[in-house]
Design a protein around this motif. Sequence first.
Motif, PDB file in Angstrom:
ATOM      1  N   LYS A   1     -67.248   6.976  65.090  1.00 38.43           N
ATOM      2  CA  LYS A   1     -67.715   7.679  63.887  1.00 38.43           C
ATOM      3  C   LYS A   1     -66.536   8.309  63.133  1.00 38.43           C
ATOM      4  O   LYS A   1     -65.480   8.558  63.705  1.00 38.43           O
TER       5      LYS A   1
ATOM      6  N   PRO B   1     -72.338   7.623  58.962  1.00 44.98           N
ATOM      7  CA  PRO B   1     -71.471   8.358  59.886  1.00 44.98           C
ATOM      8  C   PRO B   1     -70.575   7.420  60.699  1.00 44.98           C
ATOM      9  O   PRO B   1     -69.636   7.873  61.347  1.00 44.98           O
ATOM     10  N   TYR B   2     -70.870   6.118  60.670  1.00 52.81           N
ATOM     11  CA  TYR B   2     -70.156   5.161  61.512  1.00 52.81           C
ATOM     12  C   TYR B   2     -69.061   4.423  60.746  1.00 52.81           C
ATOM     13  O   TYR B   2     -69.244   4.024  59.602  1.00 52.81           O
TER      14      TYR B   2
ATOM     15  N   GLN C   1     -76.072   1.685  61.010  1.00 51.25           N
ATOM     16  CA  GLN C   1     -75.349   1.434  62.256  1.00 51.25           C
ATOM     17  C   GLN C   1     -75.425  -0.040  62.642  1.00 51.25           C
ATOM     18  O   GLN C   1     -76.423  -0.721  62.416  1.00 51.25           O
TER      19      GLN C   1
END
Length: 365
Positions: free
Chosen positions: A213, A261-262, A282
């Motif tokens: 992340k 967030p990744y 994701q």
Amino acid sequence: MAARIRSNKNRDLEPNLYESGGYYKYRHPQTGKYHGMGSDRKKANVAARKLNAMLIPTNDLVSRVITEQSVLFGEIITRYRKEYLPTKKLKPRTLEEVTYRLNRLERDLKDKRVDSMSIKVIADYLDENFQNNAYIKFRGLLSELFRFGATKGLCDTNPAENTLAKVADDKKRRPLTREWYNAIYAHADDWLKVAMDFALITLQRRSDLCAAKFDDIRDGHLHLIQQKTEKHGLRAHLRIRVVSSLDNVIKRSRQSGIASPYIIHRRPVRIRRSKSLVHWSQIRPETLSKEFAKARDKVPEIAQLPISQRPTIHEVRALGGHLYFEAGFPDEYVQTLMGHSTLKMTHHYTDRHIKWTVCEAALPI
């Protein structure tokens, strides 16, 4: 269908046994086929009595009680999931693989009585349904299920343990060359290009790549915990300094226009909620493998190879290690990034990329 009424001379014949011209034949109650029983009336009756006992379901009270008390294999699977599997503390990816195999075994074998699951039953099931490494994995899980069942008094034997223990097949995959990497890269979507470069520079496994992340970047370092080697201690906890090459890859990732967030992420065709995903952008490890394979198979030179020989996303890690060595980085540097406990394993990964120089030794003496 009700049985035919016997004539007086045949009233002493066992059910399914018939006489014709002094010769006796038995009619299989399930297939309807006839089998010769010879001309001796007494022996034919004895044989028919044994066959009926084996082939015709009984409704007597004793059999009903025994059947009701029999343990079904599905009960062992259910209790294994609830009582034992959580204690193994498996990593998410490993747990997902074990759950997949449990689901398959439950679908195929849950209604089997445990006391009827002989070595032959298990051996036939494995041989008919699995090959190579899949055979090894399912055989191992079956053995563990029976061992667990024995500790709970649900079974007395472990038929899976006595089936053939096969050896894992040698890997036949071709190493990923820099030329092939560039050719695959040309067919990759932008997010996959980021993933490939991220893998090439950091040398991480696909599960660790997909878990990384932006929040893991602190004080100019990328903090990674390698899932496969976490139990081996501090070597699994990496604090990778973000220098220019890695920084460029991370910046490209941030420019995707997706608030993810990744580091490795994409916008799927359809956004769906999933218990296995923290965020809709994701990338699952298996998705990374599949999308890499799609781009790979667009390269004619690779597409003509058997599937078993085509390099996978995992080969990017090996290529990266080779390129580090080629650039003059020391052994310990590469070993640390790859998370190997021994340098021998690191060399095992990278030695396949060595190119032999063709020459002669033809001095006449």
